[in-house]
Design a protein around this motif. Sequence first.
Motif, mmCIF file in Angstrom:
data_model
loop_
_atom_site.group_PDB
_atom_site.id
_atom_site.type_symbol
_atom_site.label_atom_id
_atom_site.label_comp_id
_atom_site.label_asym_id
_atom_site.label_seq_id
_atom_site.Cartn_x
_atom_site.Cartn_y
_atom_site.Cartn_z
ATOM 1 N N SER A 175 -12.534 -0.927 9.083
ATOM 2 C CA SER A 175 -11.745 -0.138 8.139
ATOM 3 C C SER A 175 -11.950 1.347 8.379
ATOM 4 C CB SER A 175 -12.141 -0.507 6.713
ATOM 5 O OG SER A 175 -11.407 0.250 5.799
ATOM 6 N N ARG A 182 -10.025 2.452 11.472
ATOM 7 C CA ARG A 182 -8.586 2.556 11.206
ATOM 8 C C ARG A 182 -8.254 3.832 10.433
ATOM 9 N NH1 ARG A 182 -6.830 -3.613 9.574
ATOM 10 N NH2 ARG A 182 -7.285 -4.504 11.595
ATOM 11 N N ARG A 183 -9.073 4.166 9.436
ATOM 12 C CA ARG A 183 -8.828 5.409 8.678
ATOM 13 C C ARG A 183 -8.959 6.630 9.583
ATOM 14 N NH1 ARG A 183 -12.169 2.954 4.871
ATOM 15 N NH2 ARG A 183 -13.831 4.410 5.405
ATOM 16 N N HIS A 193 -5.951 6.876 11.802
ATOM 17 C CA HIS A 193 -4.797 7.297 11.013
ATOM 18 C C HIS A 193 -4.848 8.804 10.753
ATOM 19 C CE1 HIS A 193 -1.535 6.989 8.135
ATOM 20 N NE2 HIS A 193 -2.271 7.654 7.272
ATOM 21 N N ARG A 194 -6.008 9.318 10.399
ATOM 22 C CA ARG A 194 -6.147 10.766 10.169
ATOM 23 C C ARG A 194 -5.895 11.544 11.443
ATOM 24 N NH1 ARG A 194 -10.367 9.235 6.580
ATOM 25 N NH2 ARG A 194 -11.872 9.393 8.268
ATOM 26 N N ARG A 252 -3.929 10.740 13.907
ATOM 27 C CA ARG A 252 -2.488 10.755 14.203
ATOM 28 C C ARG A 252 -1.754 11.741 13.305
ATOM 29 N NH1 ARG A 252 -3.278 5.116 14.469
ATOM 30 N NH2 ARG A 252 -2.527 4.889 12.350
ATOM 31 N N LYS A 253 -2.208 11.903 12.063
ATOM 32 C CA LYS A 253 -1.511 12.758 11.108
ATOM 33 C C LYS A 253 -1.779 14.243 11.320
ATOM 34 C CE LYS A 253 -0.980 11.613 6.844
ATOM 35 N NZ LYS A 253 -1.233 11.254 5.459
#
Length: 113
Positions: free
Chosen positions: A88, A91-92, A95-96, A98-99
């Motif tokens: 988890s 994944r976070r 995700h951060r 990519r943003k």
Amino acid sequence: MGNETPAMTVWVVYARPHQAWRRQVDLPAGATVAQALAASGFTQAFPDVDPWQAGVGVFGRRVQPGHSLSGGDRVEIYRALVFDPMESRRRRAAHRARKSPGARPPRTPKAPR
């Protein structure tokens, strides 16, 4: 002045996904975690849950059934994890990454020498 053993009060708690179950239990001094679970009625309330499968603890520290309790202790019945905490977190982080603009690409593992 009889041979009465002083009583103590402990809490038995079980956190479910959307609600917490808790019972206040009065026990004789020196009672164990197993006795607290039996007195709380946990097995009647949750007949399909084995409290020892995922573990039982007192204030966040895992204990055995014979662990002696003190007044005011909180006996916690744990649930199995639904996800892997490390996965988890990965994944976070991805995700951060990519943003956020200008973020570094994820590191690749080193090849064995």
